[in-house]
Write an enzyme that holds these catalytic residues in place. Sequence first.
Site, PDB file in Angstrom:
ATOM      1  CB  CYS A  73      37.952  68.680  72.021  1.00 41.84           C
ATOM      2  SG  CYS A  73      38.609  67.105  71.479  1.00 41.84           S
ATOM      3  CD  GLU A  75      39.851  71.959  69.077  1.00 37.26           C
ATOM      4  OE1 GLU A  75      39.765  71.401  70.264  1.00 37.26           O
ATOM      5  OE2 GLU A  75      40.746  71.435  68.414  1.00 37.26           O
TER       6      GLU A  75
HETATM    7  N1  THU Z   1      42.275  67.579  72.521  1.00 33.70           N
HETATM    8  C1  THU Z   1      41.580  68.740  72.341  1.00 33.70           C
HETATM    9  O1  THU Z   1      41.028  69.504  73.227  1.00 33.70           O
HETATM   10  N2  THU Z   1      41.459  69.352  71.224  1.00 33.70           N
HETATM   11  C2  THU Z   1      42.018  68.815  69.884  1.00 33.70           C
HETATM   12  O2  THU Z   1      41.971  69.295  68.915  1.00 33.70           O
HETATM   13  C3  THU Z   1      42.483  67.532  70.190  1.00 33.70           C
HETATM   14  C4  THU Z   1      42.790  66.874  71.460  1.00 33.70           C
HETATM   15  C5  THU Z   1      42.261  67.107  73.805  1.00 33.70           C
HETATM   16  C6  THU Z   1      41.519  66.006  74.344  1.00 33.70           C
HETATM   17  C7  THU Z   1      42.539  65.304  75.324  1.00 33.70           C
HETATM   18  O3  THU Z   1      41.881  65.960  76.610  1.00 33.70           O
HETATM   19  C8  THU Z   1      43.830  66.074  75.287  1.00 33.70           C
HETATM   20  O4  THU Z   1      43.547  67.059  74.123  1.00 33.70           O
HETATM   21  C9  THU Z   1      44.599  64.820  74.861  1.00 33.70           C
HETATM   22  O5  THU Z   1      44.303  64.240  73.625  1.00 33.70           O
END
Ligand code: THU
Length: 157
Positions: A73, A75
């Site tokens: 993710c 974050e």
């Molecule tokens: N994702 C994030 O980077 N941060 C979040 O808070 C939720 C989801 C990403 C993971 C994946 O690459 C994409 O978003 C779809 O879920």
Amino acid sequence: MEKKRLTIAYAEYGSVAELPEEYRQLMEAAMAATENAYAPYSQFHVGAAVRLADGTVVPGSNQENIAYPSGLCAERTALFSASARYPQLAVEALAVVGFHEGGFCEASPCGACRQVMAEYELRYGNEITVLCYLEGGRIRQISGVKSLLPFAFEAEL
Ligand code: THU
């Protein structure tokens, strides 16, 4: 048996422009970071930015992988990058935003990212302020990961 109730406090701003200067810059850094997302599988580009104790801003974006769970993710990419480069500086705030089908959209940290934020709060001894971009351009501000992850795992190992 005793019934208890948990109250979660948070604030909302009407737009990015209404944020205090340092948070506006942080959200703008998160918005810019969506451009560096690698999201060929979900097409959901997430940008994050963390603000450190001396004002340094470290960006992050989601990085996907053909072996899906190997991706990360936005974050945690930002948090781990900040910790790897500036381990002596406390994380004070984190902003996150999504970008999908040509426009910015809502994003809120997943459980695993909340657990990582909880660890940095313990490590540096301060609450982290989390700013989430909401549908329609409003911004949610939550101060302290306890409000995002109540009853989090804690242990003295
Ligand atoms: N994702 C994030 O980077 N941060 C979040 O808070 C939720 C989801 C990403 C993971 C994946 O690459 C994409 O978003 C779809 O879920």
